[in-house]
Every structure is written in structure tokens, then in C-alpha cells.
Design an enzyme around this catalytic site. Sequence first.
Site, PDB file in Angstrom:
ATOM      1  N   ASP A  11       0.864  -1.178   0.000  1.00  0.00           N
ATOM      2  CA  ASP A  11       0.000   0.000   0.000  1.00  0.00           C
ATOM      3  C   ASP A  11       0.908   1.238   0.000  1.00  0.00           C
ATOM      4  OD1 ASP A  11      -1.964   1.857   0.364  1.00  0.00           O
ATOM      5  OD2 ASP A  11      -2.923   0.822   2.053  1.00  0.00           O
ATOM      6  N   ASP A 111      -3.008   2.646  -5.984  1.00  0.00           N
ATOM      7  CA  ASP A 111      -1.877   2.637  -5.042  1.00  0.00           C
ATOM      8  C   ASP A 111      -1.728   1.374  -4.209  1.00  0.00           C
ATOM      9  OD1 ASP A 111      -4.094   2.961  -3.523  1.00  0.00           O
ATOM     10  OD2 ASP A 111      -3.336   4.609  -2.320  1.00  0.00           O
ATOM     11  N   GLU A 112      -2.376   0.283  -4.619  1.00  0.00           N
ATOM     12  CA  GLU A 112      -2.290  -0.953  -3.843  1.00  0.00           C
ATOM     13  C   GLU A 112      -2.093  -2.149  -4.750  1.00  0.00           C
ATOM     14  OE1 GLU A 112      -5.495  -1.933  -1.126  1.00  0.00           O
ATOM     15  OE2 GLU A 112      -5.873   0.208  -0.831  1.00  0.00           O
TER      16      GLU A 112
END
Length: 368
Positions: A11, A111-112
Site C-alpha cells: 500500500d 496505489d495498492e
Amino acid sequence: MITNRIITHVDLDYFFAQCEERENPALKDKPVVVCVYSARGGDSGVVSTANYVARQFGVKASLPIVTAKRILKNREAVFLPVNHELYEKVSARVMSVLRRYADKFEQVGIDEAFLDVSQAADGDFEKARTFAQEIKGKILAEEGLTCSVGVGPNKLVAKMASGFQKPDGLTVVKPEEVKRFLFPMPVGKLYGVGSKTAKKMQELGISTAGDLANYDVEKLREIFGKNLGTYYHNAANGLDEEPVQEGKEAEQISRMTTLKQNTRDLNLILPELDRLSEDVHTKILEAHLTIKSVGVMAIMADLSIHSRSRTLEAATNQLEIIQKTARELFQLLLKEETELDVRRAGVKVSGLSHEKGQKAITEFLNAV
DNA sequence: GTATGCTTTCGGC
DNA sequence: TTACGGCCGAAAGCATAC
């Protein structure tokens, strides 16, 4: 054969704001606030995300910009508009680094990502920890970004582990540590347990994941149904079989905008709605998708959210159908929500699938 | 009664 | 008179099917 898996969840920390810091390192010590400014001008809009310096003062996502400015007055705070192009570019580079470490790779949002590292780490959680440290080092060295990483025996535990220590964290939860890790957590923090379910569980005397894990599974099935009851029991025990899936694609595409002024005047709303439909349509054409369902959203003057949607008789990629359906649904919505003016409007499509099948049918029909 | 799928709302970033 | 995006997937709630 049952194989033990090792899953890593990565993350990227306060992603948008961190991208901005990366572009301009002088920002690092200051509060950085990334904002979505609406079409109304001035400081109308909200905070998308903020760095941890800003968070110390309570500035975080979804706060109105004006409020954030008031809080951070005289603190040398930097307010920036979102720059999606930049974030997409940085994200793509980071993801290509992460991909290299995974047997199987699944990006989630911008974003993960989940990495199945079972093979790569040879079934060894300490090896997976070393990998995770290597990943963090690489992302920092090559892209100048920190991230929080969780390692666990499945996606559920890996995801909860990455959230355990932020920012720049690394949490490894080995199979024998899963219960110790999960059981003290409030039941509402469990993936798949929302606020309503958490409240219902609270009333049953279940307040932690441990309480849920020890609750009679048959009773859970009676109360929540067979599927959900079983799911909750497993989740609380840290059991999850969801595979890391490569190339998972978006399930819905939507566009939304803030109107120049609050209104119920269709002459003002429908042109905007048509424009949103066009945007969505462009997106599905680019992705060679057909859609099965069209929806609209209205955020009223009091910020209450309303939506209507409709499943089409056949999959389509035609602008006219999207626009017509969106118009109808929006007018229906206004007929049922008679009190307030509309502040924001949106169009959403879902039931996405690849054009191929559709094309084959079209060709077949043309041939006949 | 449960499963399934659709619609609407919620919540994270 | 008072603040307030845009996107996504998850969760909740309901309707219908079996």
C-alpha cells in the site's frame, strides 16, 4: 493438493501527496494537501489526501478545502490540485517493479497491490519478509516513495497486516500468529464487516474478531444466512481462499461533476448529464467494453446522495442508449426527490464485458 | 428458507 | 445566509427464483 500460500499486500503511503513531495522535495517538511477543486471556483472542493505533517493537525481526505486552510493557516501549508497524470505515471512504474517479485500479481486501485509470493519465497515467511524489505528498498531507491507492506497466509490477513503499521510499515503475520494478530481487533475492522453488520454483531455480544471466531458457527449461519455466516466465521479465524488474480478489471466506470449552481432546471442539468455520458462512453470505447447497466447519481443541496440505475435488455456500447437512459433515470429521480436542488450529478455504467461476444453476434446478424 | 442478483447507499482515498 | 470531489468497490437492502 493444498499448498500454503504467502501473500504480500503493498500500500503506497498517502499516495497523491507523496507523489507531489517526490516532484518537489522541498515540500517534505510542510503540510501538503492535495485538493479536488470543483467547478464553482474559489476554494470550493475537498481534500483528496494529505501528507502526515498535515494529518497531525487533523487534515485528511474529504475535509472541505476551506476548513483545511483555516486549520493550517500560518503553518506554511502547501495546497495543490490533483494531478492524476502524474499519479498514474508513478503508479505504473511502481507496479512494474512490484510485478517482478510476484508469482501472481493483482493491482487494486491506483496505489495498492497483492503479490502472491508463495513460490518466490519458497513457502518461507522469513524469506517473504526479506522480499518485502527488498521491495520497500527498491521502491524508495527507484521512485523515492515509501509504502506499507503486509505479509500473510492470504489476502485478508495480508491486507490487514499492511494497515497495521503506517506509514513506511512492514508487518509479517505467520500462520501461527494469525489469531494473536486478528482476535484483539474490533469486529468492524474485519474485511467484509461493515457498520450495520458490526452493530448487529455488537448486539450479539460480539465486539472483537476473537469473539466472532469463537461464536457458534451454526448460530452465525442462522442469523446471517449460510454463505455470510460461513464467511464471517472464516474471516474472523483469518481464513480466506481468494486467489490473487492477474489482470482484474474495473467493474464499473463513472463520471461525476459539480454543477455551476444548485438547480432542478433540466435545461441546466441534462446538457451536463449528456457530457458525462459522453465521457463514460469514450472510456468504454477505449477499453473495448460493452455495458449492461446504466445509472445516475444526484447529490442534493444538503449533500444527501441518491441514485437510480437500470439494467438494459442487451449489452451495448452506444452513446445514444447511455444518454437516453441516463436522462430518463435522472428525470425519474427528480420526480421522486422533490424537495431539494441538485448540487452534483453523475453517470455510471456497469456490467462491463469485452466486446468480442457482442461483435460476433453483430456479425452474425449482419450475415443473416 | 436460502441463494442469487439487482439496486441503492456507504466508505476509503 | 456558512464549508463539501470524484472515483471506485464494499456493504446493505430488497426482489425474485428455486
